[in-house]
Scaffold this motif. Structure first.
Motif, short mmCIF file in Angstrom:
data_model
loop_
_atom_site.label_atom_id
_atom_site.label_comp_id
_atom_site.label_asym_id
_atom_site.label_seq_id
_atom_site.Cartn_x
_atom_site.Cartn_y
_atom_site.Cartn_z
N PRO A 96 -27.83 -1.00 -14.94
CA PRO A 96 -28.67 -0.52 -13.84
C PRO A 96 -29.11 -1.62 -12.88
O PRO A 96 -29.58 -1.31 -11.77
CB PRO A 96 -29.90 0.07 -14.57
CG PRO A 96 -29.91 -0.59 -15.90
CD PRO A 96 -28.49 -0.87 -16.26
N ALA A 122 -31.57 2.80 -8.57
CA ALA A 122 -30.56 2.59 -7.52
C ALA A 122 -29.22 3.13 -8.04
O ALA A 122 -28.35 2.36 -8.42
CB ALA A 122 -30.46 1.11 -7.18
N ARG A 126 -21.26 -7.15 1.93
CA ARG A 126 -22.03 -5.95 2.25
C ARG A 126 -21.55 -5.44 3.61
O ARG A 126 -21.31 -6.25 4.53
CB ARG A 126 -23.53 -6.25 2.38
CG ARG A 126 -24.20 -6.77 1.13
CD ARG A 126 -24.61 -5.66 0.20
NE ARG A 126 -25.49 -6.14 -0.85
CZ ARG A 126 -25.40 -5.74 -2.10
NH1 ARG A 126 -24.47 -4.88 -2.49
NH2 ARG A 126 -26.24 -6.18 -3.00
N ALA A 183 -38.68 -8.13 -12.97
CA ALA A 183 -38.92 -6.69 -13.17
C ALA A 183 -39.35 -6.39 -14.61
O ALA A 183 -40.20 -5.54 -14.85
CB ALA A 183 -37.66 -5.91 -12.82
N PHE A 230 -26.26 1.84 -6.17
CA PHE A 230 -26.43 0.44 -5.79
C PHE A 230 -26.63 0.30 -4.26
O PHE A 230 -26.87 1.27 -3.57
CB PHE A 230 -25.21 -0.40 -6.21
CG PHE A 230 -25.16 -0.66 -7.70
CD1 PHE A 230 -26.04 -0.06 -8.57
CD2 PHE A 230 -24.21 -1.52 -8.23
CE1 PHE A 230 -26.00 -0.30 -9.94
CE2 PHE A 230 -24.16 -1.78 -9.59
CZ PHE A 230 -25.03 -1.17 -10.44
N ALA A 257 -30.42 -9.08 0.28
CA ALA A 257 -29.85 -7.82 -0.19
C ALA A 257 -28.82 -7.21 0.75
O ALA A 257 -27.83 -6.64 0.31
CB ALA A 257 -30.98 -6.83 -0.46
N GLY A 292 -25.40 -8.97 -8.33
CA GLY A 292 -26.29 -8.40 -9.33
C GLY A 292 -27.74 -8.71 -8.99
O GLY A 292 -28.03 -9.67 -8.25
N CYS A 293 -28.66 -7.91 -9.52
CA CYS A 293 -30.08 -8.06 -9.17
C CYS A 293 -30.62 -9.41 -9.63
O CYS A 293 -30.62 -9.71 -10.83
CB CYS A 293 -30.88 -6.95 -9.83
SG CYS A 293 -32.64 -7.07 -9.49
N THR A 295 -39.45 -0.85 -9.62
CA THR A 295 -40.22 -0.98 -10.85
C THR A 295 -41.15 0.21 -11.03
O THR A 295 -41.24 0.80 -12.12
CB THR A 295 -41.04 -2.29 -10.82
OG1 THR A 295 -40.24 -3.31 -10.24
CG2 THR A 295 -41.49 -2.72 -12.17
N GLY A 342 -26.94 -3.95 -11.91
CA GLY A 342 -25.71 -4.50 -11.34
C GLY A 342 -25.23 -5.69 -12.15
O GLY A 342 -25.70 -5.95 -13.27
N PHE A 363 -37.03 -16.51 -8.46
CA PHE A 363 -36.85 -15.51 -9.52
C PHE A 363 -36.64 -16.12 -10.91
O PHE A 363 -36.29 -15.42 -11.84
CB PHE A 363 -35.63 -14.62 -9.20
CG PHE A 363 -35.74 -13.88 -7.90
CD1 PHE A 363 -36.73 -12.91 -7.73
CD2 PHE A 363 -34.88 -14.12 -6.85
CE1 PHE A 363 -36.84 -12.21 -6.53
CE2 PHE A 363 -34.98 -13.42 -5.66
CZ PHE A 363 -35.96 -12.47 -5.50
#
Ligand code: HEM
Length: 467
Positions: A400, A334, A85, A414, A337, A102, A407-408, A291, A402, A122
């Protein structure tokens, strides 16, 4: 003009074959071409310049990826090289030097936090353990709408109600509490989310950073960072106290789980109390509005398409899943992204991409690419009928959430948070539009900040039907 950047290694002395760039202005480069809805402006530019473009946002070269093939190359084939990032200065301050997931750069600490979060925060098992919270909050939401139905003004601001639902779920799951009447905490988190979404000119033209001293942004960021730190410190202290009093109560929220991880010597990287705060903040940034925004768009599109509302199958889970997919295709929250950054010099579809190039993946442009989708501007959930297209990141025409290392991780979290409230809303109420608005005039104007949101709130007149 071709910029004569050179690879430090292999290709020394040969000019780089960079992706095409639209012409740019002095100082601001291509910034003026982004407009207010960059995902759409960038899609138009890509039609002229191709699926890989190099834009100059101020002084920062940014690679724009706009085709399924190019995206697959970036987040699958060369995922390892594109999973960094870039530095985003407000995020760095607000997330305690990017100790979150993130916005953090790709390093050993990020890998460890990601591993811990995926395993313990998660996971499917953990998401299932929050079923009661989801159900209680969905019932609470329905009760609130029901109350509005019996009051004098029957028009409901569904956007507000849906935001409260996702916010309550995330607050309870993350910290074991609802903001409820705690207006102070609510304002603090709202300001935090606004600041993360602010366009900060200094990230693109660093010598203009002093502008933030005059427009008040620097002091807002500083104030918010300090207040958040105090607030989250008190949340952690409360959890430690509670744990001492009620050992093994069984009801663990994310702060409990992360406290259990902190100082666990078996972690390769020291995961300390300081890491808990930014990971909890990630939940708000990544887990609430994404969400809620999707749910609001889904209801908006359904109101715009009464023929879908009348479908016998709409109450069936398989149809609802298609409604959610189609919503994510047309209105992915997003669309660009979170920016990626290349780690090493590389070749991409024949072009040279230097290390430390910022990358925007225009997932929205791919999910709305006429080469890949028929009648792409139509809201048509049944396009997903009898197809294997899912949003798990395996299909590069629709991803959507990633894919790959970045990736999310919240996808399992969600999914029920979208399905359950949507199913409840449709089961309990017949909704109509207020003040003589007709379905074809339902407003679908977009606004892009941190996320792609519906610009105006969704106002509806619900009539109870399933009680
Ligand atoms: C409709 C719902 C959601 C959508 C569409 C979505 C989409 C995304 C996307 C596109 C990314 C960035 C991928 C990339 O940069 O390559 C992302 C990252 C992330 N999401 Fe989600 N997300 C959603 C919900 C959630 C939820 C509910 C959570 C947490 C509870 C969550 C947590 C995260 C985190 C922590 C990251 C950063 C991952 C990393 O950089 O390692 N998301 N999400």
């Amino acid at each position: 003009m071709q910029i004569q950047l050179r690879f430090p290694g292999v290709l020394t002395n040969s000019p780089l074959n960079l992706p095409p760039s639209p012409s740019k202005l002095p100082i601001i480069g291509n910034l003026h071409q982004l407009g207010t809805l960059p995902h759409r402006s960038l899609q138009s530019l890509a039609r002229k310049h191709g699926p890989l473009m190099l834009l100059y946002l101020g002084q920062t070269p940014v690679l724009i990826v706009s085709s399924a093939d190019a995206a697959k190359e970036v987040i699958k084939t060369q995922d390892f090289n594109f999973c960094n990032r870039p530095r985003i200065s407000f995020a760095e301050r607000l997330f305690c030097s990017n100790k979150d997931l993130a916005f953090s750069s790709y390093d050993e600490r990020w890998k460890e936090i990601r591993k811990i979060s995926v395993l313990h925060v998660f996971s499917g098992h953990r998401v299932e353990s929050f079923r009661t919270i989801r159900e209680e909050e969905a019932n609470f939401m329905i009760g609130k709408i029901y109350e509005c139905c019996s009051s004098a003004s029957s028009t409901v601001n569904l956007s507000d109600i849906i935001f409260s639902f996702t916010n309550n779920v995330v607050c309870r799951v993350a910290m074991g509490m609802k903001f409820g009447d705690n207006e102070g905490a609510k304002k603090l988190i709202t300001e935090f989310m606004n600041l993360i979404g602010v366009f900060n000119v200094a990230d693109f033209i660093p010598w203009l950073s002093m502008v933030n001293n005059f427009n008040g942004l620097s002091s807002r960021v500083e104030k918010n960072a300090k207040e958040l730190d105090c607030f989250l410190e008190s949340v952690i202290e409360d959890h430690i106290d509670r744990k001492k009093k009620t050992k093994n109560s069984g009801d663990e929220d994310f702060v409990d789980v992360l406290l259990g991880m902190a100082n666990d010597k078996s972690n390769r990287v020291y995961f300390a109390r300081d890491n808990i705060k930014p990971v909890i903040l990630d939940m708000f940034i990544a887990g609430t509005d994404t969400t809620a925004t999707t749910l609001i768009w889904a209801m908006t599109e359904l109101m715009k398409h009464p023929e879908i509302m009348k479908e016998d199958d709409l109450g069936q889970m398989h149809y609802l899943k298609m409604v959610i997919k189609e919503t994510l295709r047309l209105h992915s929250p997003a669309p660009l992204f979170i920016p990626h950054e290349s780690i090493q010099d590389t070749k991409l579809l024949g072009y040279d991409i230097p290390a430390k190039t910022r990358v925007f993946i225009n997932q929205w442009a791919i999910a709305n690419d006429p080469m890949l989708w028929d009648e792409l501007e139509e809201f048509r959930p049944k396009r997903f009928l009898n197809t294997s297209i899912d949003y798990q990141g395996k299909d590069f025409k629709f991803f959507p959430f990633g894919a790959g290392r970045r990736g999310c991780p919240g996808i399992l979290f969600a999914t029920p948070n979208m399905e359950l409230p949507l199913a409840n809303l449709l089961y309990h109420f017949n909704c109509s539009l207020p003040n003589g608005v007709i379905s074809k005039d339902v407003d679908v104007a977009e606004e892009l900040g941190l996320l792609l949101r519906k610009k105006s709130p969704l106002l509806l007149v619900p009539t109870p039907c399933g009680f």
